[in-house]
Design a protein around this motif. Structure first.
Motif, PDB file in Angstrom:
ATOM      1  N   LEU A   1      28.918 -32.468 -14.285  1.00 50.12           N
ATOM      2  CA  LEU A   1      28.554 -31.687 -13.112  1.00 50.12           C
ATOM      3  C   LEU A   1      28.606 -30.200 -13.412  1.00 50.12           C
ATOM      4  O   LEU A   1      27.679 -29.474 -13.112  1.00 50.12           O
ATOM      5  N   SER A   2      29.681 -29.731 -14.019  1.00 49.24           N
ATOM      6  CA  SER A   2      29.804 -28.295 -14.269  1.00 49.24           C
ATOM      7  C   SER A   2      28.768 -27.797 -15.270  1.00 49.24           C
ATOM      8  O   SER A   2      28.430 -26.624 -15.263  1.00 49.24           O
ATOM      9  N   CYS A   7      23.736 -23.476 -16.610  1.00 47.43           N
ATOM     10  CA  CYS A   7      22.338 -23.200 -16.937  1.00 47.43           C
ATOM     11  C   CYS A   7      21.888 -21.911 -16.264  1.00 47.43           C
ATOM     12  O   CYS A   7      22.464 -21.471 -15.285  1.00 47.43           O
ATOM     13  N   ARG A   8      20.812 -21.348 -16.796  1.00 44.63           N
ATOM     14  CA  ARG A   8      20.229 -20.153 -16.175  1.00 44.63           C
ATOM     15  C   ARG A   8      19.473 -20.520 -14.901  1.00 44.63           C
ATOM     16  O   ARG A   8      19.447 -19.764 -13.956  1.00 44.63           O
ATOM     17  N   THR A   9      18.834 -21.684 -14.891  1.00 48.48           N
ATOM     18  CA  THR A   9      18.148 -22.193 -13.704  1.00 48.48           C
ATOM     19  C   THR A   9      18.386 -23.695 -13.623  1.00 48.48           C
ATOM     20  O   THR A   9      18.769 -24.329 -14.602  1.00 48.48           O
ATOM     21  N   ILE A  10      18.136 -24.236 -12.457  1.00 46.36           N
ATOM     22  CA  ILE A  10      18.223 -25.677 -12.241  1.00 46.36           C
ATOM     23  C   ILE A  10      17.014 -26.064 -11.396  1.00 46.36           C
ATOM     24  O   ILE A  10      16.550 -25.259 -10.576  1.00 46.36           O
ATOM     25  N   SER A  11      16.493 -27.253 -11.598  1.00 44.67           N
ATOM     26  CA  SER A  11      15.323 -27.677 -10.828  1.00 44.67           C
ATOM     27  C   SER A  11      15.766 -28.406  -9.564  1.00 44.67           C
ATOM     28  O   SER A  11      16.882 -28.926  -9.483  1.00 44.67           O
ATOM     29  N   LEU A  12      14.870 -28.455  -8.594  1.00 44.64           N
ATOM     30  CA  LEU A  12      15.145 -29.186  -7.374  1.00 44.64           C
ATOM     31  C   LEU A  12      15.333 -30.673  -7.688  1.00 44.64           C
ATOM     32  O   LEU A  12      16.158 -31.339  -7.080  1.00 44.64           O
ATOM     33  N   ALA A  13      14.607 -31.173  -8.674  1.00 46.43           N
ATOM     34  CA  ALA A  13      14.771 -32.569  -9.099  1.00 46.43           C
ATOM     35  C   ALA A  13      16.186 -32.809  -9.640  1.00 46.43           C
ATOM     36  O   ALA A  13      16.791 -33.848  -9.373  1.00 46.43           O
ATOM     37  N   ASP A  14      16.728 -31.833 -10.390  1.00 50.66           N
ATOM     38  CA  ASP A  14      18.106 -31.951 -10.885  1.00 50.66           C
ATOM     39  C   ASP A  14      19.099 -31.968  -9.726  1.00 50.66           C
ATOM     40  O   ASP A  14      20.073 -32.727  -9.739  1.00 50.66           O
ATOM     41  N   LEU A  59      20.234 -26.606   0.486  1.00 52.42           N
ATOM     42  CA  LEU A  59      21.045 -26.586  -0.733  1.00 52.42           C
ATOM     43  C   LEU A  59      22.428 -26.007  -0.466  1.00 52.42           C
ATOM     44  O   LEU A  59      22.559 -24.958   0.172  1.00 52.42           O
ATOM     45  N   LYS A  60      23.432 -26.692  -0.952  1.00 52.02           N
ATOM     46  CA  LYS A  60      24.808 -26.193  -0.877  1.00 52.02           C
ATOM     47  C   LYS A  60      24.935 -25.104  -1.937  1.00 52.02           C
ATOM     48  O   LYS A  60      24.732 -25.358  -3.118  1.00 52.02           O
ATOM     49  N   ARG A  61      25.271 -23.913  -1.528  1.00 55.86           N
ATOM     50  CA  ARG A  61      25.313 -22.785  -2.462  1.00 55.86           C
ATOM     51  C   ARG A  61      26.731 -22.341  -2.790  1.00 55.86           C
ATOM     52  O   ARG A  61      26.944 -21.255  -3.312  1.00 55.86           O
ATOM     53  N   PHE A  62      27.732 -23.179  -2.462  1.00 57.82           N
ATOM     54  CA  PHE A  62      29.113 -22.841  -2.771  1.00 57.82           C
ATOM     55  C   PHE A  62      29.768 -24.000  -3.496  1.00 57.82           C
ATOM     56  O   PHE A  62      29.420 -25.147  -3.305  1.00 57.82           O
ATOM     57  N   SER A  63      30.738 -23.669  -4.318  1.00 56.79           N
ATOM     58  CA  SER A  63      31.502 -24.671  -5.057  1.00 56.79           C
ATOM     59  C   SER A  63      32.983 -24.404  -4.834  1.00 56.79           C
ATOM     60  O   SER A  63      33.401 -23.256  -4.763  1.00 56.79           O
ATOM     61  N   GLN A  64      33.753 -25.460  -4.734  1.00 54.49           N
ATOM     62  CA  GLN A  64      35.195 -25.330  -4.552  1.00 54.49           C
ATOM     63  C   GLN A  64      35.873 -25.331  -5.910  1.00 54.49           C
ATOM     64  O   GLN A  64      35.687 -26.240  -6.702  1.00 54.49           O
ATOM     65  N   ASP A  65      36.658 -24.302  -6.195  1.00 51.74           N
ATOM     66  CA  ASP A  65      37.415 -24.235  -7.445  1.00 51.74           C
ATOM     67  C   ASP A  65      38.565 -25.232  -7.359  1.00 51.74           C
ATOM     68  O   ASP A  65      39.394 -25.164  -6.450  1.00 51.74           O
ATOM     69  N   GLN A  66      38.619 -26.179  -8.314  1.00 50.52           N
ATOM     70  CA  GLN A  66      39.625 -27.243  -8.290  1.00 50.52           C
ATOM     71  C   GLN A  66      41.041 -26.710  -8.449  1.00 50.52           C
ATOM     72  O   GLN A  66      41.984 -27.256  -7.897  1.00 50.52           O
ATOM     73  N   ARG A  67      41.207 -25.641  -9.220  1.00 43.78           N
ATOM     74  CA  ARG A  67      42.552 -25.106  -9.474  1.00 43.78           C
ATOM     75  C   ARG A  67      43.071 -24.275  -8.305  1.00 43.78           C
ATOM     76  O   ARG A  67      44.199 -24.443  -7.875  1.00 43.78           O
ATOM     77  N   GLU A  72      33.503 -20.445  -4.255  1.00 42.41           N
ATOM     78  CA  GLU A  72      32.754 -19.395  -4.934  1.00 42.41           C
ATOM     79  C   GLU A  72      31.265 -19.671  -4.771  1.00 42.41           C
ATOM     80  O   GLU A  72      30.834 -20.806  -4.737  1.00 42.41           O
ATOM     81  N   LYS A  73      30.498 -18.589  -4.625  1.00 39.50           N
ATOM     82  CA  LYS A  73      29.060 -18.726  -4.424  1.00 39.50           C
ATOM     83  C   LYS A  73      28.384 -19.064  -5.747  1.00 39.50           C
ATOM     84  O   LYS A  73      28.667 -18.468  -6.782  1.00 39.50           O
ATOM     85  N   LEU A  74      27.483 -20.037  -5.699  1.00 35.46           N
ATOM     86  CA  LEU A  74      26.682 -20.409  -6.864  1.00 35.46           C
ATOM     87  C   LEU A  74      25.456 -19.515  -6.876  1.00 35.46           C
ATOM     88  O   LEU A  74      24.727 -19.433  -5.898  1.00 35.46           O
ATOM     89  N   ASP A  75      25.223 -18.839  -7.986  1.00 31.99           N
ATOM     90  CA  ASP A  75      24.077 -17.933  -8.048  1.00 31.99           C
ATOM     91  C   ASP A  75      23.016 -18.402  -9.028  1.00 31.99           C
ATOM     92  O   ASP A  75      22.185 -17.636  -9.476  1.00 31.99           O
ATOM     93  N   VAL A  76      23.021 -19.694  -9.338  1.00 31.74           N
ATOM     94  CA  VAL A  76      22.027 -20.264 -10.238  1.00 31.74           C
ATOM     95  C   VAL A  76      20.713 -20.433  -9.468  1.00 31.74           C
ATOM     96  O   VAL A  76      20.682 -21.098  -8.427  1.00 31.74           O
ATOM     97  N   PRO A  77      19.626 -19.823  -9.938  1.00 36.70           N
ATOM     98  CA  PRO A  77      18.338 -19.994  -9.257  1.00 36.70           C
ATOM     99  C   PRO A  77      17.854 -21.440  -9.321  1.00 36.70           C
ATOM    100  O   PRO A  77      18.041 -22.123 -10.328  1.00 36.70           O
ATOM    101  N   VAL A  78      17.254 -21.904  -8.239  1.00 36.56           N
ATOM    102  CA  VAL A  78      16.717 -23.260  -8.170  1.00 36.56           C
ATOM    103  C   VAL A  78      15.200 -23.184  -8.234  1.00 36.56           C
ATOM    104  O   VAL A  78      14.571 -22.525  -7.408  1.00 36.56           O
TER     105      VAL A  78
END
Length: 109
Positions: A1-2, A7-14, A59-67, A72-78
């Protein structure tokens, strides 16, 4: 998952593939079994059975830090297709169903 977020970008299919991937529920998030009436560890999985005429993707644009537990906001372009997004392979029917982009809303908060 991480690895997806490195990646620099991710596709909508991903993104859709990640959403449809089975996920082990953790000890802090057990599933309640209605048959045996207890909370159990389980797998969570989403499937697409039928496809609608219009698909809305949020799209969910945030991720929860496990530690730390902080979000934190995800800034990877889709990257997304403008025409001909075929969801048929992801549905139970397997029939080709094409979707064209109608609108995009970008929130900069």
């Amino acid at each position: 998952l991480s690895n997806f977020f490195l990646c620099r970008t991710i596709s909508l299919a991903d993104c859709l593939q990640l959403f449809l991937t089975a996920e082990q529920l953790g000890p802090d998030d057990p599933w309640y079994c209605p048959r045996c009436k207890i909370h159990r560890q389980a797998m969570k999985k989403f499937d697409i059975w039928t496809l609608p005429q219009v698909v809305v993707v949020h799209l969910k644009r945030f991720s929860q830090d496990q530690r730390t537990g902080f979000r934190e906001k995800l800034d990877v372009p889709v990257e997304y297709p403008v025409e001909g997004w075929d969801l048929g392979a992801k549905s139970a029917s397997g029939k080709s169903v094409l979707y064209d982009l109608y609108a995009v809303v970008v929130s900069r908060r």
